[in-house]
Write a protein that holds these residues in place. Structure first.
Motif, PDB file in Angstrom:
ATOM      1  N   ARG A 193      -3.116  10.764  -9.313  1.00  0.00           N
ATOM      2  CA  ARG A 193      -2.639   9.410  -8.995  1.00  0.00           C
ATOM      3  C   ARG A 193      -1.479   9.104  -9.905  1.00  0.00           C
ATOM      4  O   ARG A 193      -1.510   9.435 -11.088  1.00  0.00           O
ATOM      5  CB  ARG A 193      -3.739   8.375  -9.242  1.00  0.00           C
ATOM      6  CG  ARG A 193      -4.819   8.356  -8.204  1.00  0.00           C
ATOM      7  CD  ARG A 193      -5.905   7.386  -8.592  1.00  0.00           C
ATOM      8  NE  ARG A 193      -5.422   6.008  -8.664  1.00  0.00           N
ATOM      9  CZ  ARG A 193      -6.068   5.022  -9.273  1.00  0.00           C
ATOM     10  NH1 ARG A 193      -7.208   5.259  -9.878  1.00  0.00           N
ATOM     11  NH2 ARG A 193      -5.586   3.816  -9.289  1.00  0.00           N
ATOM     12  N   ARG A 242      -1.660   8.329  -4.281  1.00  0.00           N
ATOM     13  CA  ARG A 242      -2.800   9.206  -4.540  1.00  0.00           C
ATOM     14  C   ARG A 242      -2.615  10.505  -3.795  1.00  0.00           C
ATOM     15  O   ARG A 242      -2.089  10.531  -2.679  1.00  0.00           O
ATOM     16  CB  ARG A 242      -4.100   8.565  -4.041  1.00  0.00           C
ATOM     17  CG  ARG A 242      -4.553   7.390  -4.833  1.00  0.00           C
ATOM     18  CD  ARG A 242      -6.007   7.073  -4.480  1.00  0.00           C
ATOM     19  NE  ARG A 242      -6.356   5.767  -5.016  1.00  0.00           N
ATOM     20  CZ  ARG A 242      -6.559   4.703  -4.274  1.00  0.00           C
ATOM     21  NH1 ARG A 242      -6.459   4.788  -2.971  1.00  0.00           N
ATOM     22  NH2 ARG A 242      -6.868   3.561  -4.824  1.00  0.00           N
ATOM     23  N   VAL A 258     -12.342  19.183  -5.723  1.00  0.00           N
ATOM     24  CA  VAL A 258     -11.211  18.305  -5.395  1.00  0.00           C
ATOM     25  C   VAL A 258     -10.450  17.974  -6.675  1.00  0.00           C
ATOM     26  O   VAL A 258     -11.046  17.657  -7.699  1.00  0.00           O
ATOM     27  CB  VAL A 258     -11.699  16.987  -4.749  1.00  0.00           C
ATOM     28  CG1 VAL A 258     -10.516  16.084  -4.430  1.00  0.00           C
ATOM     29  CG2 VAL A 258     -12.493  17.248  -3.504  1.00  0.00           C
ATOM     30  N   ARG A 292     -10.589  15.044 -17.009  1.00  0.00           N
ATOM     31  CA  ARG A 292      -9.864  13.848 -16.571  1.00  0.00           C
ATOM     32  C   ARG A 292      -8.781  13.507 -17.589  1.00  0.00           C
ATOM     33  O   ARG A 292      -9.056  13.419 -18.790  1.00  0.00           O
ATOM     34  CB  ARG A 292     -10.870  12.688 -16.464  1.00  0.00           C
ATOM     35  CG  ARG A 292     -10.316  11.403 -15.923  1.00  0.00           C
ATOM     36  CD  ARG A 292     -11.406  10.344 -15.991  1.00  0.00           C
ATOM     37  NE  ARG A 292     -10.891   9.068 -15.593  1.00  0.00           N
ATOM     38  CZ  ARG A 292     -10.939   8.590 -14.359  1.00  0.00           C
ATOM     39  NH1 ARG A 292     -11.511   9.296 -13.415  1.00  0.00           N
ATOM     40  NH2 ARG A 292     -10.456   7.403 -14.073  1.00  0.00           N
ATOM     41  N   THR A 338      -7.765  15.299  -7.967  1.00  0.00           N
ATOM     42  CA  THR A 338      -7.153  14.027  -7.592  1.00  0.00           C
ATOM     43  C   THR A 338      -6.005  13.716  -8.543  1.00  0.00           C
ATOM     44  O   THR A 338      -6.193  13.777  -9.760  1.00  0.00           O
ATOM     45  CB  THR A 338      -8.187  12.889  -7.678  1.00  0.00           C
ATOM     46  OG1 THR A 338      -9.343  13.268  -6.937  1.00  0.00           O
ATOM     47  CG2 THR A 338      -7.637  11.603  -7.109  1.00  0.00           C
ATOM     48  N   SER A 381      -7.596  14.140 -12.185  1.00  0.00           N
ATOM     49  CA  SER A 381      -9.038  14.272 -12.326  1.00  0.00           C
ATOM     50  C   SER A 381      -9.511  15.477 -11.513  1.00  0.00           C
ATOM     51  O   SER A 381      -9.059  15.688 -10.384  1.00  0.00           O
ATOM     52  CB  SER A 381      -9.695  12.972 -11.836  1.00  0.00           C
ATOM     53  OG  SER A 381     -11.043  13.180 -11.565  1.00  0.00           O
ATOM     54  N   PHE A 417      -5.044  13.890  -2.955  1.00  0.00           N
ATOM     55  CA  PHE A 417      -6.321  14.607  -3.063  1.00  0.00           C
ATOM     56  C   PHE A 417      -6.073  16.051  -2.644  1.00  0.00           C
ATOM     57  O   PHE A 417      -5.596  16.305  -1.536  1.00  0.00           O
ATOM     58  CB  PHE A 417      -7.378  13.979  -2.156  1.00  0.00           C
ATOM     59  CG  PHE A 417      -7.736  12.576  -2.544  1.00  0.00           C
ATOM     60  CD1 PHE A 417      -8.642  12.329  -3.549  1.00  0.00           C
ATOM     61  CD2 PHE A 417      -7.149  11.496  -1.906  1.00  0.00           C
ATOM     62  CE1 PHE A 417      -8.960  11.042  -3.917  1.00  0.00           C
ATOM     63  CE2 PHE A 417      -7.454  10.209  -2.268  1.00  0.00           C
ATOM     64  CZ  PHE A 417      -8.368   9.969  -3.272  1.00  0.00           C
TER      65      PHE A 417
END
Lengths: 86, 142
Positions: free
Chosen positions: A9, A19, A5, A71, A7, A84, A21
């Motif tokens: 944001r 956000r 995944v 990250r 992510t 991330s 995903f």
């Protein structure tokens, strides 16, 4: 382990967070025709520049496999971004 | 407590040796124990997996403070270094020429992936800590 995944944001101008995903495997399957084209294009580019296509594939695979855990978080005043990879 | 030390204490408890004899035996036992080499890392210290870069700065403008927090797996650095082995020799020659022209006489042909990997392996001990009144920067491995 390949990334599962991603992510993302980011903070909007009104201060609220958005956000996103991205499940990597389903998206990769969905875009597989385009990925296949990209792989072919990359292989042609490798042959044109006398770079081993297998070595290039292995190198890109290693980079992809090493991505989980990455990250990036930048918070600068009103602007904020977080990416991330898990 | 190891077995030999236990036997010495057992002999002392049974009264078969005196306290001084037990003391000298334990001293001799400690002298015979193999010591860890000076450069050896402690076993409990785990190997670092991530390179962290943390920057906190007090912004001089009205936007407020800035913060950057980056975590990169060391494995990703290794994979990136291995990618450099794919650069064809003729491209490396051109890069070397251009580097020499701008006053950076670095021969990239001498930069072997093994050397860079050794460098990355030693990154675990790196800890850069800059503390400025307006900003703090920290680069370390965890």
């Amino acid at each position: 382990m390949i990334p599962q995944v991603v992510t993302a944001r980011w903070r909007r101008s009104d201060g609220r967070w958005r956000r996103l995903f991205v499940p990597v495997l389903p998206v990769a399957l969905l875009l597989s025709p385009l990925l296949l084209l990209a792989v072919f294009g990359g292989m042609i580019a490798c042959l044109a520049t006398r770079v081993s296509p297998l070595g290039a594939l292995r190198g890109v695979g290693r980079v992809l496999w090493a991505l989980p855990g990455t990250r990036f978080e930048i918070d600068d005043g009103r602007m904020a971004v977080l990416v991330s990879v898990r | 407590m190891n077995e030999q030390r236990r036997q010495i204490l057992q002999l002392l408890a049974e009264g078969r040796i005196t306290a001084d004899e037990a003391d000298s035996l334990i001293d001799a036992l400690e002298r015979d124990q193999p010591k860890a080499p000076p450069g050896a890392a402690p076993r409990s210290k785990s190997r670092p997996r991530y390179l962290r870069v943390v920057v906190n700065s007090l912004d001089e403008f009205d936007d407020g403070p800035s913060r950057i927090n980056v975590r990169v797996p060391l494995q990703l650095l290794r994979a990136g270094v291995r990618l450099t082995t794919l650069i064809p020799p003729q491209a490396l020659a051109k890069v070397n020429t251009e580097l020499g022209r701008v006053g950076v006489p670095i021969d990239l042909n001498e930069l072997k992936p093994q050397h860079v990997e050794d460098l990355i392996d030693q990154l675990g001990d790196v800890d850069v800590d800059i503390d400025d009144p307006s900003a703090t920067v920290r680069v370390y491995c965890e």
